[in-house]
Scaffold this motif. Structure first.
Motif, PDB file in Angstrom:
ATOM      1  N   ALA A   8       0.846  -1.202   0.000  1.00 17.57           N
ATOM      2  CA  ALA A   8       0.000   0.000   0.000  1.00 17.57           C
ATOM      3  C   ALA A   8       0.878   1.246   0.000  1.00 17.57           C
ATOM      4  CB  ALA A   8      -0.925  -0.015   1.212  1.00 17.57           C
ATOM      5  N   LYS A   9       1.976   1.196   0.763  1.00 14.12           N
ATOM      6  CA  LYS A   9       2.876   2.351   0.814  1.00 14.12           C
ATOM      7  C   LYS A   9       3.580   2.562  -0.525  1.00 14.12           C
ATOM      8  CE  LYS A   9       3.836   2.866   5.730  1.00 14.12           C
ATOM      9  NZ  LYS A   9       4.693   2.462   6.865  1.00 14.12           N
ATOM     10  N   GLU A  10       3.953   1.454  -1.175  1.00 14.76           N
ATOM     11  CA  GLU A  10       4.588   1.589  -2.501  1.00 14.76           C
ATOM     12  C   GLU A  10       3.638   2.250  -3.493  1.00 14.76           C
ATOM     13  OE1 GLU A  10       6.137  -2.171  -3.946  1.00 14.76           O
ATOM     14  OE2 GLU A  10       7.516  -2.275  -2.226  1.00 14.76           O
ATOM     15  N   LEU A  11       2.386   1.780  -3.470  1.00 13.73           N
ATOM     16  CA  LEU A  11       1.385   2.347  -4.381  1.00 13.73           C
ATOM     17  C   LEU A  11       1.162   3.833  -4.099  1.00 13.73           C
ATOM     18  CD1 LEU A  11      -1.705  -0.002  -4.743  1.00 13.73           C
ATOM     19  CD2 LEU A  11      -0.523   1.199  -6.579  1.00 13.73           C
ATOM     20  N   GLY A  13       3.117   5.830  -2.609  1.00 18.48           N
ATOM     21  CA  GLY A  13       4.355   6.552  -2.963  1.00 18.48           C
ATOM     22  C   GLY A  13       4.388   6.869  -4.452  1.00 18.48           C
ATOM     23  N   ALA A  14       3.968   5.889  -5.263  1.00 16.40           N
ATOM     24  CA  ALA A  14       3.950   6.098  -6.711  1.00 16.40           C
ATOM     25  C   ALA A  14       2.955   7.197  -7.099  1.00 16.40           C
ATOM     26  CB  ALA A  14       3.597   4.787  -7.416  1.00 16.40           C
ATOM     27  N   TYR A  15       1.955   7.422  -6.263  1.00 12.50           N
ATOM     28  CA  TYR A  15       0.987   8.500  -6.495  1.00 12.50           C
ATOM     29  C   TYR A  15       1.403   9.806  -5.817  1.00 12.50           C
ATOM     30  CZ  TYR A  15      -2.560   5.884  -9.022  1.00 12.50           C
ATOM     31  OH  TYR A  15      -3.251   5.201  -9.984  1.00 12.50           O
ATOM     32  N   GLY A  16       2.631   9.836  -5.310  1.00 11.10           N
ATOM     33  CA  GLY A  16       3.169  11.086  -4.777  1.00 11.10           C
ATOM     34  C   GLY A  16       2.945  11.327  -3.295  1.00 11.10           C
ATOM     35  N   ALA A  17       2.441  10.315  -2.576  1.00 10.93           N
ATOM     36  CA  ALA A  17       2.190  10.498  -1.139  1.00 10.93           C
ATOM     37  C   ALA A  17       3.500  10.399  -0.349  1.00 10.93           C
ATOM     38  CB  ALA A  17       1.201   9.447  -0.654  1.00 10.93           C
ATOM     39  N   LEU A 179      -4.259  14.265  -0.197  1.00 11.89           N
ATOM     40  CA  LEU A 179      -5.656  13.921  -0.502  1.00 11.89           C
ATOM     41  C   LEU A 179      -5.851  13.738  -1.998  1.00 11.89           C
ATOM     42  CD1 LEU A 179      -7.486  16.268   2.003  1.00 11.89           C
ATOM     43  CD2 LEU A 179      -7.567  13.758   1.986  1.00 11.89           C
ATOM     44  N   ASP A 180      -5.156  14.555  -2.778  1.00 12.79           N
ATOM     45  CA  ASP A 180      -5.208  14.396  -4.231  1.00 12.79           C
ATOM     46  C   ASP A 180      -4.655  13.013  -4.616  1.00 12.79           C
ATOM     47  OD1 ASP A 180      -5.565  15.495  -6.945  1.00 12.79           O
ATOM     48  OD2 ASP A 180      -3.379  15.248  -7.011  1.00 12.79           O
ATOM     49  N   LEU A 185      -5.654   7.584  -6.556  1.00  8.92           N
ATOM     50  CA  LEU A 185      -5.428   6.140  -6.416  1.00  8.92           C
ATOM     51  C   LEU A 185      -6.777   5.421  -6.293  1.00  8.92           C
ATOM     52  CD1 LEU A 185      -3.783   3.553  -5.764  1.00  8.92           C
ATOM     53  CD2 LEU A 185      -3.658   4.319  -3.396  1.00  8.92           C
ATOM     54  N   TYR A 186      -7.632   5.960  -5.434  1.00  6.51           N
ATOM     55  CA  TYR A 186      -8.930   5.332  -5.196  1.00  6.51           C
ATOM     56  C   TYR A 186      -9.717   5.182  -6.493  1.00  6.51           C
ATOM     57  CZ  TYR A 186     -13.397   4.276  -2.961  1.00  6.51           C
ATOM     58  OH  TYR A 186     -14.563   3.667  -2.582  1.00  6.51           O
ATOM     59  N   ARG A 187      -9.758   6.237  -7.276  1.00  4.30           N
ATOM     60  CA  ARG A 187     -10.593   6.216  -8.480  1.00  4.30           C
ATOM     61  C   ARG A 187      -9.946   5.431  -9.608  1.00  4.30           C
ATOM     62  NH1 ARG A 187     -11.250  11.619 -10.339  1.00  4.30           N
ATOM     63  NH2 ARG A 187     -13.204  11.156 -11.391  1.00  4.30           N
ATOM     64  N   GLU A 188      -8.631   5.607  -9.774  1.00  4.60           N
ATOM     65  CA  GLU A 188      -7.974   4.948 -10.913  1.00  4.60           C
ATOM     66  C   GLU A 188      -7.858   3.439 -10.736  1.00  4.60           C
ATOM     67  OE1 GLU A 188      -5.328   8.840 -12.077  1.00  4.60           O
ATOM     68  OE2 GLU A 188      -4.280   6.936 -11.877  1.00  4.60           O
ATOM     69  N   LYS A 189      -7.695   2.986  -9.491  1.00  5.31           N
ATOM     70  CA  LYS A 189      -7.502   1.542  -9.252  1.00  5.31           C
ATOM     71  C   LYS A 189      -8.757   0.864  -8.702  1.00  5.31           C
ATOM     72  CE  LYS A 189      -3.108   1.593 -10.416  1.00  5.31           C
ATOM     73  NZ  LYS A 189      -2.719   1.019 -11.726  1.00  5.31           N
TER      74      LYS A 189
END
Ligand code: GDP
Ligand code: MN
Length: 391
Positions: A8-11, A13-17, A179-180, A185-189
Motif C-alpha cells: 500500500a505504501k509503494e502504491l 508513494g507512486a501516487y506522490g504520497a 488527498l489528491d 489512487l482510489y478512483r484509478e484503481k
C-alpha cells in the motif's frame, strides 16, 4: 482484495504520497541488515489485519542487535489482533522502517459513500490505535467530506479537511496534495478503501503516512491485471481462495451446517432460517445463476472439506439455474469424496422432477425437505444429532 502495508505504501508513494522508506524482511538476517542501515527503527508484522500495534506486531528497535532479537520473536509467530480471530495470522514478513519522532497522529481515509453515490474523505484529529474507540464514544470528532465520484477531489474540499485536522501553512499544502494522491489512487484503481492511520506530524514538522491500508473492489479487479501480482494467497482463507477460482460467492463461517444455495438473497435467507431454528451456518455460499455441474461439484467439495460441517443443506430454487445440474454436481462430488454426514435437499423450480430422479438414482442417502423451513429444521436436527454444537 486486501494487500500488505508495504505494498500500500509503494502504491501511495507512486501516487506522490509522503511515505517513509522501508525494507521487507523474510528472515532475521534481512531484518538486521535493514536495521543496520536505518539505526533506530520500527519492525512491523506484515499480515492482512489492523490492530497490530496493540497486539505486539509493531515494535521499536534502538539498534540492529535489538532488531535481530525482535525479528527472531516476530517472524513465525501467530499474531492475534482484534481482527484476526483467535487463530491469529502467521507472520511471514516484516517491514523495517526508520523510527519517526511523532508529535501528533491523525486519521485519514477515502472510501465509498454508496447511499449518496460519491466518495467520502473521513478525517479525525484523534488518529492512531484508538480510532475505533473514538468512533464509538465521540463520533462528532470524525468528519466526513464528500467528494464527487465523477469529477474527483477539489482543493476546497481539502481546505475543509485541513480545518478539521488543524493543519496550516506548508502542512496544509502537503495535506491537500496527499488527498489528491489518495483520491486519484482510489478512483484509478477501483479501490474500496484507502486509509492512512496514523498520518503523523513529526517533531520536525513533516507530514508522513506512518501506516497505510488499501483495499480493492474485487468486482473491478478484471480491469487491473497489474494488481494481480499484489495478491498474497497465504493471507487468505484457503477455502475462500479455492472458491474464488471457481467464481463462487463463498464466505467461511464457524457453524456446523454447510449451505449450498443459488442466489445471494436466498443464501442470506437460508442462513437466517437456520439460525431461527437454533443452528449455525458453516458458510455463506451462492453458486450463482448459471453454475455448471463442475462448479456445483467444487462448491459441494468445499463444504465436505470443512471438518466442522455436521450436515449439509442444499436449498435450490431453480430459475435460470436448473435443478438437474445441481443434482448432477452434488452426486459427482459425493461420489468423488464420499459423504458420511446427513444431506438435506430442498429442490424447487426448473427441471425439479429430473433433479429428484438423478438424486434418487444415485443411491445417496438424502433427507428430502418439503420446503425451506422444513429443510432448515431437519438440517439443525441432523447437525445436533451427529455431534455438532447445533446452536
Ligand atoms: P496498526 O496497529 O496495525 O494499525 O499498525 P500501525 O502501523 O498503525 O502502528 C501502530 C502504532 O505504532 C501507530 O499508531 C504509532 O503510534 C506507532 N508507531 C508506528 N511506527 C512508529 C514510529 O516510527 N514512531 C513512533 N513514535 N510510533 C510509531
Ligand atoms: Mn494503523
Amino acid at each position: 482484495m486486501k494487500i500488505h502495508e508495504y505494498q500500500a505504501k509503494e502504491l501511495l508513494g507512486a501516487y506522490g504520497a509522503p511515505v517513509p522508506p522501508g525494507e521487507v524482511a523474510a528472515t532475521v538476517e534481512q531484518a538486521a541488515a535493514a536495521a543496520e542501515k536505518y539505526g533506530r527503527c520500527v519492525l512491523k508484522a506484515q499480515v492482512h489485519s489492523g490492530g497490530r500495534g496493540k497486539a505486539g506486531g509493531v515494535k521499536l528497535a534502538e539498534n540492529a542487535d535489538e532488531a535481530r532479537a525482535i525479528a527472531g520473536e516476530m517472524l513465525g509467530m501467530r499474531l492475534k489482533t482484534n481482527q484476526t480471530g483467535p487463530e491469529g495470522k502467521l507472520v511471514r514478513k516484516l517491514l523495517v522502517t526508520p523510527a519517526v519522532e511523532v508529535k501528533k497522529e491523525f486519521y485519514l481515509s477515502v472510501t465509498g459513500d454508496h447511499e449518496n453515490a460519491c466518495l467520502v474523505i473521513i478525517a479525525s484529529a484523534d488518529g492512531g490505535t484508538e480510532i475505533e474507540e473514538t468512533a464509538r464514544t465521540h463520533p462528532e470528532r470524525i468528519a466526513r467530506v464528500p467528494v464527487s465520484a465523477v469529477e474527483g477531489f477539489k482543493r476546497y474540499e481539502g481546505l475543509q479537511v485541513s480545518g478539521v485536522l488543524g493543519l496550516t501553512g506548508e502542512n496544509e499544502k502537503e495535506l491537500i496534495s496527499l488527498l489528491d494522491s489518495m483520491t486519484r489512487l482510489y478512483r484509478e484503481k477501483d479501490c474500496s478503501l484507502v486509509e492512512i492511520n496514523p498520518l503523523v506530524l513529526t517533531v520536525d514538522g513533516q507530514l508522513i503516512c506512518l501506516d497505510a491500508k488499501v483495499t480493492f473492489d474485487d468486482n473491478a479487479l478484471f480491469r487491473h491485471p497489474d494488481l494481480k501480482e499484489l495478491r498474497d494467497t497465504d493471507e487468505e482463507d484457503p477455502r475462500e481462495y479455492r472458491a474464488s477460482q471457481y467464481d463462487l460467492n463463498f464466505v467461511s463461517l464457524s457453524g456446523s451446517i454447510g449451505c449450498l444455495v443459488n442466489g445471494a438473497g436466498l443464501a442470506m435467507a437460508t442462513m437466517d432460517i437456520i439460525q431461527h431454528f437454533g443452528g449455525e451456518p458453516a458458510n455463506f455460499l451462492d453458486v450463482g445463476g448459471s453454475a455448471s455441474k463442475e462448479k456445483v461439484q467444487a462448491a459441494f467439495e468445499l463444504l465436505l472439506s470443512d471438518e466442522n460441517v455436521r450436515a449439509i443443506f442444499v436449498n435450490i430454487f431453480g430459475g435460470i439455474m436448473k435443478c438437474d445440474v445441481i443434482a448432477e454436481g452434488v452426486v459427482a462430488a459425493a461420489r468423488e469424496m464420499g459423504i458420511s454426514i446427513p444431506l438435506i435437499v430442498r429442490l424447487e423450480g426448473t427441471n425439479v422432477e429430473l433433479g429428484k430422479q438423478i438424486l434418487a438414482a444415485s443411491n445417496l442417502k438424502i433427507i428430502a425437505a418439503e420446503n425451506m423451513a422444513d429443510g432448515a429444521r431437519k438440517a439443525v436436527e441432523a447437525a445436533a444429532w451427529t455431534g455438532g454444537d447445533g446452536a
